[in-house]
Design an enzyme around this catalytic site. Structure first.
Site, PDB file in Angstrom:
ATOM      1  N   VAL A  11       0.792  -1.457  -0.094  1.00 12.45           N
ATOM      2  CA  VAL A  11       0.189   0.199   0.041  1.00 12.45           C
ATOM      3  C   VAL A  11       0.650   1.268   0.115  1.00 12.45           C
ATOM      4  CG1 VAL A  11      -1.620   1.603   1.529  1.00 12.45           C
ATOM      5  CG2 VAL A  11      -1.725  -1.244   0.815  1.00 12.45           C
ATOM      6  N   ASP A  30      10.870   3.535   5.168  1.00 17.32           N
ATOM      7  CA  ASP A  30      10.768   2.106   5.366  1.00 17.32           C
ATOM      8  C   ASP A  30      11.946   2.290   6.166  1.00 17.32           C
ATOM      9  OD1 ASP A  30       8.788  -0.023   4.406  1.00 17.32           O
ATOM     10  OD2 ASP A  30      10.524  -0.392   5.199  1.00 17.32           O
ATOM     11  N   GLU A 151      -7.344   3.085   2.172  1.00 15.79           N
ATOM     12  CA  GLU A 151      -7.000   2.363   0.492  1.00 15.79           C
ATOM     13  C   GLU A 151      -7.859   1.961  -0.035  1.00 15.79           C
ATOM     14  OE1 GLU A 151      -5.850  -0.447   0.260  1.00 15.79           O
ATOM     15  OE2 GLU A 151      -5.415  -1.611   2.348  1.00 15.79           O
ATOM     16  N   PHE A 152      -8.314   1.175  -1.253  1.00 15.88           N
ATOM     17  CA  PHE A 152      -9.187   0.017  -2.051  1.00 15.88           C
ATOM     18  C   PHE A 152      -8.221  -0.396  -2.897  1.00 15.88           C
ATOM     19  CE2 PHE A 152     -11.393   3.206  -0.256  1.00 15.88           C
ATOM     20  CZ  PHE A 152     -12.734   2.645   0.615  1.00 15.88           C
ATOM     21  N   LEU A 153      -6.803  -0.669  -2.702  1.00 16.50           N
ATOM     22  CA  LEU A 153      -6.050  -1.027  -4.294  1.00 16.50           C
ATOM     23  C   LEU A 153      -6.606  -2.588  -3.440  1.00 16.50           C
ATOM     24  CD1 LEU A 153      -2.420   0.876  -2.896  1.00 16.50           C
ATOM     25  CD2 LEU A 153      -4.751   1.381  -4.078  1.00 16.50           C
ATOM     26  N   LYS A 204     -14.492   1.660   4.837  1.00 10.21           N
ATOM     27  CA  LYS A 204     -13.156   0.674   4.520  1.00 10.21           C
ATOM     28  C   LYS A 204     -13.957  -0.792   4.952  1.00 10.21           C
ATOM     29  CE  LYS A 204      -9.501  -1.777   3.352  1.00 10.21           C
ATOM     30  NZ  LYS A 204      -8.248  -1.607   2.831  1.00 10.21           N
ATOM     31  N   ALA A 252     -17.425 -18.323  -8.421  1.00 12.08           N
ATOM     32  CA  ALA A 252     -17.553 -19.393  -7.156  1.00 12.08           C
ATOM     33  C   ALA A 252     -16.080 -20.040  -6.615  1.00 12.08           C
ATOM     34  CB  ALA A 252     -18.841 -20.173  -7.331  1.00 12.08           C
ATOM     35  N   GLY A 253     -15.275 -20.581  -6.109  1.00 10.29           N
ATOM     36  CA  GLY A 253     -14.400 -21.254  -5.649  1.00 10.29           C
ATOM     37  C   GLY A 253     -13.918 -21.742  -4.143  1.00 10.29           C
ATOM     38  N   CYS A 260      -6.602  -8.758   3.423  1.00 11.73           N
ATOM     39  CA  CYS A 260      -6.978  -8.064   3.548  1.00 11.73           C
ATOM     40  C   CYS A 260      -8.487  -8.819   4.373  1.00 11.73           C
ATOM     41  CB  CYS A 260      -7.135  -7.295   2.247  1.00 11.73           C
ATOM     42  SG  CYS A 260      -5.576  -5.253   2.448  1.00 11.73           S
TER      43      CYS A 260
HETATM   44  C1  UDX Z   1      -0.693  -2.984   5.268  1.00  8.84           C
HETATM   45  C2  UDX Z   1      -1.924  -3.014   6.417  1.00  8.84           C
HETATM   46  O1  UDX Z   1      -1.659  -4.508   6.806  1.00  8.84           O
HETATM   47  C3  UDX Z   1      -3.221  -2.976   5.782  1.00  8.84           C
HETATM   48  O2  UDX Z   1      -4.331  -3.549   6.870  1.00  8.84           O
HETATM   49  C4  UDX Z   1      -3.025  -1.806   5.616  1.00  8.84           C
HETATM   50  O3  UDX Z   1      -4.432  -1.727   3.950  1.00  8.84           O
HETATM   51  C5  UDX Z   1      -1.871  -1.226   4.667  1.00  8.84           C
HETATM   52  O4  UDX Z   1      -0.652  -1.088   4.858  1.00  8.84           O
HETATM   53  P1  UDX Z   1       0.382  -3.785   3.368  1.00  8.84           P
HETATM   54  O5  UDX Z   1       1.098  -2.640   2.844  1.00  8.84           O
HETATM   55  O6  UDX Z   1       0.824  -4.950   3.043  1.00  8.84           O
HETATM   56  O7  UDX Z   1      -0.665  -4.002   4.364  1.00  8.84           O
HETATM   57  O8  UDX Z   1       2.061  -4.150   4.482  1.00  8.84           O
HETATM   58  P2  UDX Z   1       3.331  -4.338   4.691  1.00  8.84           P
HETATM   59  O9  UDX Z   1       3.551  -4.677   3.583  1.00  8.84           O
HETATM   60  O10 UDX Z   1       3.353  -4.701   6.078  1.00  8.84           O
HETATM   61  O11 UDX Z   1       4.341  -3.365   4.356  1.00  8.84           O
HETATM   62  C6  UDX Z   1       4.016  -2.469   5.519  1.00  8.84           C
HETATM   63  C7  UDX Z   1       5.531  -1.560   5.344  1.00  8.84           C
HETATM   64  O12 UDX Z   1       5.971  -0.914   7.191  1.00  8.84           O
HETATM   65  C8  UDX Z   1       6.826  -2.181   5.447  1.00  8.84           C
HETATM   66  O13 UDX Z   1       7.745  -2.762   4.446  1.00  8.84           O
HETATM   67  C9  UDX Z   1       7.444  -2.454   6.963  1.00  8.84           C
HETATM   68  O14 UDX Z   1       8.420  -2.235   6.617  1.00  8.84           O
HETATM   69  C10 UDX Z   1       7.521  -0.880   7.135  1.00  8.84           C
HETATM   70  N1  UDX Z   1       7.286  -0.592   8.238  1.00  8.84           N
HETATM   71  C11 UDX Z   1       6.739  -0.792   9.273  1.00  8.84           C
HETATM   72  C12 UDX Z   1       7.942   0.746   8.676  1.00  8.84           C
HETATM   73  O15 UDX Z   1       8.709   1.421   7.899  1.00  8.84           O
HETATM   74  N2  UDX Z   1       8.625   1.247  10.677  1.00  8.84           N
HETATM   75  C13 UDX Z   1       7.573   0.782  10.749  1.00  8.84           C
HETATM   76  O16 UDX Z   1       7.743   1.065  12.244  1.00  8.84           O
HETATM   77  C14 UDX Z   1       6.748  -1.055  10.306  1.00  8.84           C
HETATM   78  C1  UDX Z   2      -8.973  -7.114  -1.693  1.00  8.55           C
HETATM   79  C2  UDX Z   2     -10.280  -5.777  -1.918  1.00  8.55           C
HETATM   80  O1  UDX Z   2     -10.411  -5.673  -3.381  1.00  8.55           O
HETATM   81  C3  UDX Z   2      -9.051  -3.897  -2.312  1.00  8.55           C
HETATM   82  O2  UDX Z   2      -9.927  -3.111  -2.439  1.00  8.55           O
HETATM   83  C4  UDX Z   2      -8.340  -3.742  -0.649  1.00  8.55           C
HETATM   84  O3  UDX Z   2      -8.513  -3.449  -0.141  1.00  8.55           O
HETATM   85  C5  UDX Z   2      -6.950  -4.674  -0.279  1.00  8.55           C
HETATM   86  O4  UDX Z   2      -8.444  -5.885  -0.120  1.00  8.55           O
HETATM   87  P1  UDX Z   2      -7.581  -8.146  -3.026  1.00  8.55           P
HETATM   88  O5  UDX Z   2      -6.729  -8.622  -1.106  1.00  8.55           O
HETATM   89  O6  UDX Z   2      -5.501  -7.241  -3.755  1.00  8.55           O
HETATM   90  O7  UDX Z   2      -8.251  -6.779  -2.429  1.00  8.55           O
HETATM   91  O8  UDX Z   2      -7.973  -8.567  -3.239  1.00  8.55           O
HETATM   92  P2  UDX Z   2      -9.899  -9.607  -4.597  1.00  8.55           P
HETATM   93  O9  UDX Z   2      -9.007  -8.559  -6.022  1.00  8.55           O
HETATM   94  O10 UDX Z   2     -10.607  -8.461  -3.980  1.00  8.55           O
HETATM   95  O11 UDX Z   2      -9.996 -10.627  -4.066  1.00  8.55           O
HETATM   96  C6  UDX Z   2      -9.464 -10.795  -2.648  1.00  8.55           C
HETATM   97  C7  UDX Z   2      -9.692 -12.465  -2.452  1.00  8.55           C
HETATM   98  O12 UDX Z   2     -11.147 -13.137  -3.207  1.00  8.55           O
HETATM   99  C8  UDX Z   2      -9.010 -13.452  -3.294  1.00  8.55           C
HETATM  100  O13 UDX Z   2      -8.451 -14.511  -2.504  1.00  8.55           O
HETATM  101  C9  UDX Z   2     -10.319 -13.705  -4.676  1.00  8.55           C
HETATM  102  O14 UDX Z   2      -9.598 -15.199  -5.362  1.00  8.55           O
HETATM  103  C10 UDX Z   2     -11.031 -14.311  -3.798  1.00  8.55           C
HETATM  104  N1  UDX Z   2     -12.557 -13.926  -5.029  1.00  8.55           N
HETATM  105  C11 UDX Z   2     -12.797 -12.834  -5.325  1.00  8.55           C
HETATM  106  C12 UDX Z   2     -13.114 -14.797  -5.542  1.00  8.55           C
HETATM  107  O15 UDX Z   2     -13.021 -16.240  -4.173  1.00  8.55           O
HETATM  108  N2  UDX Z   2     -14.004 -14.645  -5.976  1.00  8.55           N
HETATM  109  C13 UDX Z   2     -14.687 -13.205  -6.451  1.00  8.55           C
HETATM  110  O16 UDX Z   2     -15.117 -13.392  -7.435  1.00  8.55           O
HETATM  111  C14 UDX Z   2     -13.761 -12.756  -6.699  1.00  8.55           C
END
Ligand code: UDX
Ligand code: UDX
Length: 438
Positions: A11, A30, A151-153, A204, A252-253, A260
Site C-alpha cells: 500500500v 521504510d 485504501e481500496f487497492l 473501508k 465461485a471457488g 485484507c
Molecule cells: C498494510 C496493512 O497491513 C493494511 O491493513 C493496510 O490496509 C495497508 O498497509 P501492506 O502494505 O501490505 O498493508 O503492509 P506490509 O507489506 O506489511 O508493509 C508495511 C511496511 O511498513 C513494511 O515495509 C515495513 O518494513 C514498514 N514499517 C513497519 C516501517 O517502515 N516502520 C515500522 O515501524 C513498521
Molecule cells: C482487497 C480489496 O478488493 C481491495 O479493495 C483492498 O481493500 C485490499 O483488499 P485484494 O486482497 O488484493 O483486494 O484481492 P481481491 O481481488 O479483492 O480478492 C480477494 C480474494 O477474493 C482472493 O482470494 C480472490 O481469489 C477471492 N475472490 C475474488 C473470489 O473468490 N471470487 C471473486 O469473485 C472475487
C-alpha cells in the site's frame, strides 16, 4: 505538495509512487534498509504490474526519494501518510503497534503544521486515538490534524486502483485539513466523499466485508449446485446482468484469502463486539469461507480411503493470480490438511517459488506437468492463465489417476467432458468416470 509516506509495503509503495507520478515531491520511508536500497536502485520490492515502470519514471524525474530516515522525510513534509502493517492478532483484534511506533517516532518532528493521514486499515476510533497519542507526546494541537483516507487497492491492479479510483474517502474533523486534501486529490477524476473519521474508517470495513459476503454467498450457491446439478457460472452471469447486483465478485471457488479480507472481517467483528453489536452475517461469511477453502480435501477424502504416502498436486499457491502473495491463501490451508493426512505434496506456481519457507516438506516443481508426475489428484487453487489451457492428454499420461479438482472453475467443461478424466468443480458439472478404481 511535499509528502512523506511511511511504510513501503504494497500500500505504501503504490501510494508513494502514485503521488509522485501526480507531480508531488514524495519521501518514501521504510525501516527496512534492504527494501530502501533496492528501491533507490530502481528495483521493485513487490510483484505488481506497472510498479517497475512507475518507479523508474519517478526516480528519473527526481519526484521520489527513498530513505530509512524518518526525520528527513517528516521534517520536510506537510503531509505524512502512515501505511505500515496493521495485522490481525490471535484474537482477531487489529494490532496497531506498528502505527504507534511510527507516531512515537514522528512526534518530535511535528514542530509546524502537518497533516497525518491514516492510510492503513484501522479500527473505528483510530483517528481519535492517533490525535490523543500525538497530544500525549507533546505535539501542539495547532501543529497537526489527523485524516482517515482508507485504501481500496487490489493487488495486481493497485496502480490502476490508485490513479483511477472508484472513489476517494476522506474522514476529517478540521476544515483546514479538508482544504489541503482537496488540493492533494484535485486532479483525480472521481467522486470524493468527505465525511467524519469514524464513517471513513467504517466505509473501508463495510466495503471489504460486503465483497467477501458476495463471495461466500455465491460459494454457498455453488455448493448447492454441486448437489442438484445446476451450473453456478450461468447463475453468476445471469445474476450479474441485474445492475443492482453487478457481475463483480460472483466467481465461485475455494474462497477468499489475501492480506485484507480475512483480517478486515475479523476486525469488523471485533468492532461490533466492542460496541455491543453481534454481526451475524459477517460471522457466517467467515465460517462459510473457512469450510470452503478446504473443500478440495473433503472431495479427495470421499474418493480415497487413504492418501498417506500418495502424491497430491497443488497447482497455484498465491491467494489470487497476478501476485506473488500467499497471505491467507486457500492453498496453504489445503496443503496443511493434506500433510496432516500423510500425503506427499508436489506443487507448482508460475510466480511463487519458495513455499518451503512457509510450509516445509513440499516438493516445489518447475513446471505444471512435473508437479503432476505420479499424482492421484491435482487441485487447482489459483486461476492462473496457464491452467486454463492445461493439456489433458499430458495430464492423463503423467498422473497415476487423472483426477482434477478445479477449485477456481477454470477448465473448459466441453474439453474436460471429452477427455474422460475424473473432474470436480465448484458448482458446475462434475465427471466421475470410475470412482471404484481409486
Ligand atoms: C498494510 C496493512 O497491513 C493494511 O491493513 C493496510 O490496509 C495497508 O498497509 P501492506 O502494505 O501490505 O498493508 O503492509 P506490509 O507489506 O506489511 O508493509 C508495511 C511496511 O511498513 C513494511 O515495509 C515495513 O518494513 C514498514 N514499517 C513497519 C516501517 O517502515 N516502520 C515500522 O515501524 C513498521
Ligand atoms: C482487497 C480489496 O478488493 C481491495 O479493495 C483492498 O481493500 C485490499 O483488499 P485484494 O486482497 O488484493 O483486494 O484481492 P481481491 O481481488 O479483492 O480478492 C480477494 C480474494 O477474493 C482472493 O482470494 C480472490 O481469489 C477471492 N475472490 C475474488 C473470489 O473468490 N471470487 C471473486 O469473485 C472475487
Amino acid at each position: 505538495m511535499k509528502i512523506s509516506v511511511i511504510g513501503a509495503g504494497y500500500v505504501g509503495l503504490v501510494t508513494a509512487l502514485g503521488l509522485a507520478y501526480k507531480g508531488h515531491e514524495v519521501f518514501c520511508i521504510d525501516k527496512n534498509k534492504n527494501k530502501i536500497n533496492n528501491l533507490k536502485n530502481g528495483k521493485s520490492t513487490i510483484y505488481e504490474k506497472g510498479v517497475d515502470n512507475l518507479l523508474k519514471m519517478c526516480l528519473d524525474k527526481d519526484k521520489i526519494k527513498f530513505t530509512t530516515k524518518i526525520e528527513k522525510g517528516v521534517k520536510n513534509s506537510e503531509m505524512v501518510f502512515i501505511a505500515v502493517g496493521t495485522p490481525s492478532m490471535e484474537d482477531g483484534n487489529v494490532d496497531l503497534s506498528q502505527i504507534n511506533i511510527v507516531l512515537n517516532q514522528i512526534s518530535k518532528y511535528i514542530t509546524q503544521y502537518k497533516i497525518i493521514i491514516n492510510k492503513s486499515t484501522v479500527p473505528v476510533g483510530t483517528q481519535k486515538e492517533v490525535k490523543s497519542l500525538l497530544l500525549k507526546n507533546g505535539v501542539l494541537k495547532e501543529n497537526f490534524d489527523v485524516i482517515s483516507n482508507p485504501e481500496f487497492l487490489r493487488e495486481g491492479k493497485a496502480i490502476k486502483d490508485f490513479l483511477k479510483p472508484d472513489r476517494i474517502v476522506i474522514g476529517y474533523d478540521s476544515e483546514k485539513a479538508r482544504r489541503k486534501m482537496e488540493t492533494l486529490y484535485s486532479d483525480f477524476d472521481t467522486e470524493i466523499i468527505y465525511t467524519t473519521p469514524e464513517t471513513a474508517e467504517l466505509i473501508k470495513y463495510a466495503s471489504n466485508a460486503f465483497l467477501a459476503t458476495k463471495i461466500s454467498f455465491i460459494n454457498e450457491i455453488a455448493n448447492l449446485c454441486n448437489i442438484i446439478g445446476a451450473d453456478v457460472k450461468t447463475i453468476s452471469y445471469a445474476m450479474g446482468l441485474d445492475q443492482r447486483i453487478s457481475p463483480e465478485f460472483l466467481n465461485a471457488g475455494i474462497g477468499f484469502g489475501g492480506s485484507c479480507f480475512p483480517k478486515d472481517i475479523k476486525g469488523l467483528l471485533k468492532i461490533g463486539e466492542k460496541n455491543g453489536y453481534d454481526f451475524e452475517i459477517v460471522k457466517s461469511v467467515l465460517k462459510v469461507n473457512e469450510k470452503q477453502r478446504i473443500k478440495p480435501v473433503n472431495i479427495i477424502l470421499e474418493h480415497f480411503t487413504s492418501i498417506k504416502d500418495r502424491v497430491v498436486s497443488v497447482l497455484g499457491l498465491t491467494f489470487k493470480p497476478d501476485t506473488d502473495d500467499t497471505r491467507e491463501a486457500p492453498s496453504l490451508y489445503i496443503m496443511n490438511e493434506l500433510l496432516k493426512r500423510g500425503a506427499l505434496i508436489k506443487c507448482y506456481d508460475p510466480v511463487m517459488k519458495n513455499i518451503n519457507r512457509i510450509i516445509p516438506g513440499i516438493v516445489n516443481c518447475n513446471s505444471l506437468y512435473q508437479a503432476l508426475e505420479d499424482s492421484i489428484c491435482a487441485i487447482i487453487c489459483t486461476e492462473w492463465r496457464e491452467f486454463e489451457n492445461i493439456n489433458l492428454k499430458e495430464v492423463k499420461k503423467r498422473m497415476k489417476k487423472p483426477f482434477i479438482i478445479d477449485g477456481r472453475n477454470v477448465l473448459n467443461l466441453e474439453v474436460v467432458r471429452k477427455s474422460k478424466i475424473h473432474y470436480h468443480s465448484i458448482g458446475r458439472d462434475s465427471y466421475t468416470i470410475n470412482d471404484k478404481g481409486c
